[in-house]
Scaffold this active site. Structure first.
Site, PDB file in Angstrom:
ATOM      1  N   GLU A  62     -50.320 -99.203 -32.920  1.00  0.00           N
ATOM      2  CA  GLU A  62     -50.513-100.404 -32.201  1.00  0.00           C
ATOM      3  C   GLU A  62     -50.245 -99.519 -30.725  1.00  0.00           C
ATOM      4  OE1 GLU A  62     -47.735-103.586 -31.670  1.00  0.00           O
ATOM      5  OE2 GLU A  62     -48.949-104.626 -30.275  1.00  0.00           O
ATOM      6  N   ASP A 109     -53.717-103.523 -20.353  1.00  0.00           N
ATOM      7  CA  ASP A 109     -53.913-103.614 -18.915  1.00  0.00           C
ATOM      8  C   ASP A 109     -55.256-103.436 -18.483  1.00  0.00           C
ATOM      9  OD1 ASP A 109     -51.145-104.228 -18.056  1.00  0.00           O
ATOM     10  OD2 ASP A 109     -50.800-102.227 -18.777  1.00  0.00           O
TER      11      ASP A 109
END
Ligand SMILES: C[S@@+](CC[C@H](N)C(=O)[O-])C[C@H]1O[C@@H](n2cnc3c(N)ncnc32)[C@H](O)[C@@H]1O
Length: 227
Positions: free
Chosen positions: A57, A131
């Site tokens: 992840e 982001d």
């Protein structure tokens, strides 16, 4: 978070058996428990004590996907990757408290991810609420430079999953993928909660996803593989 709280979390994760940390992308020196240098590239099976398939992840933050996937799929191993130690602390502590031995965390900049994972070592990658880096597209985790890294680490047919709210990151990812001639998009929805979910894993909600949902943002999800 206070500086003191952060420092105490940094000290904690240094003592955890399920966290590895590389402090500078300029010096590749991964440290395990109590600061002992451990090179696991190509040998993550030694950490887990088995040869089960590994899912990464990326941008894992507090590791919600890593933890929930590990609870649901104990026939696989999961490694959360993020540069922020105080966030990783949460997932790593939870894994220890729950006795989840199929979970580990790697603290590093993802720009140097290939220093820690060998070609064909990884079966799947999740990128969760990365982001958007508006104005700095090369820093996005789906900018062109990242794809060869992912492709190298993944086994043949390995899947990348991306769950995201940000429309700029979502659209720019699709543009970057369309420019490659070795990508097959396996799934793409721009508003997953507008219909019944096609995959049970989409139910999991991270810290950032919860906050985006509270603001009424639409959640997007894609899967792709490299040919
Ligand atoms: C918006 S947060 C999402 C965290 C988590 N996945 C969630 O949904 O709650 C993005 C995370 O990506 C990490 N990150 C961003 N760029 C990174 C990079 N180049 N290498 C490692 N981590 C990075 C940040 O530290 C941050 O924890």
């Amino acid at each position: 978070m206070s500086k003191r709280n952060k420092l105490s979390k940094f000290a904690d994760i240094m003592s955890f058996p399920n966290v590895y940390q590389n402090f500078s992308p300029k010096e590749i020196k991964p440290l395990g428990k109590n600061g002992v240098e451990v090179q696991l590239k190509g040998k993550w099976s030694e950490h887990f004590g088995n040869e089960k398939a590994i899912t990464l992840e990326l941008a894992c933050g507090r590791g919600e996907y890593t933890i929930q996937l590990a609870r649901d799929y104990n026939d696989r191993n999961f490694i959360g990757v993020d540069v922020k130690g105080a966030r990783i602390w949460k997932g790593a502590k939870m894994a220890i408290e729950e006795g989840l031995e199929n979970v580990a965390f790697m603290r590093t900049k993802i720009e140097v991810i290939e220093e820690f994972f060998a070609p064909n070592e990884i079966s799947e990658i999740w990128i969760t609420f990365a982001d958007p880096f508006i104005g700095k597209p090369n820093r996005r985790l789906t900018a062109p430079a990242f794809h060869d890294r992912y492709k190298n680490m993944l086994k043949d047919g390995g899947i990348v999953h991306m769950k995201i709210d940000d429309p700029t990151l979502y659209e720019s990812t699709k543009e970057v993928l369309a420019e490659r001639n070795d990508v097959k998009i396996l799934y793409d929805r721009d508003d997953i909660y507008s219909q019944a979910l096609d995959f049970p894993e989409l139910e999991y909600k991270t810290y950032y996803e919860k906050s985006h949902l509270e603001k009424g943002r639409k959640i997007k999800y894609m899967q792709w593989t490299y040919l």
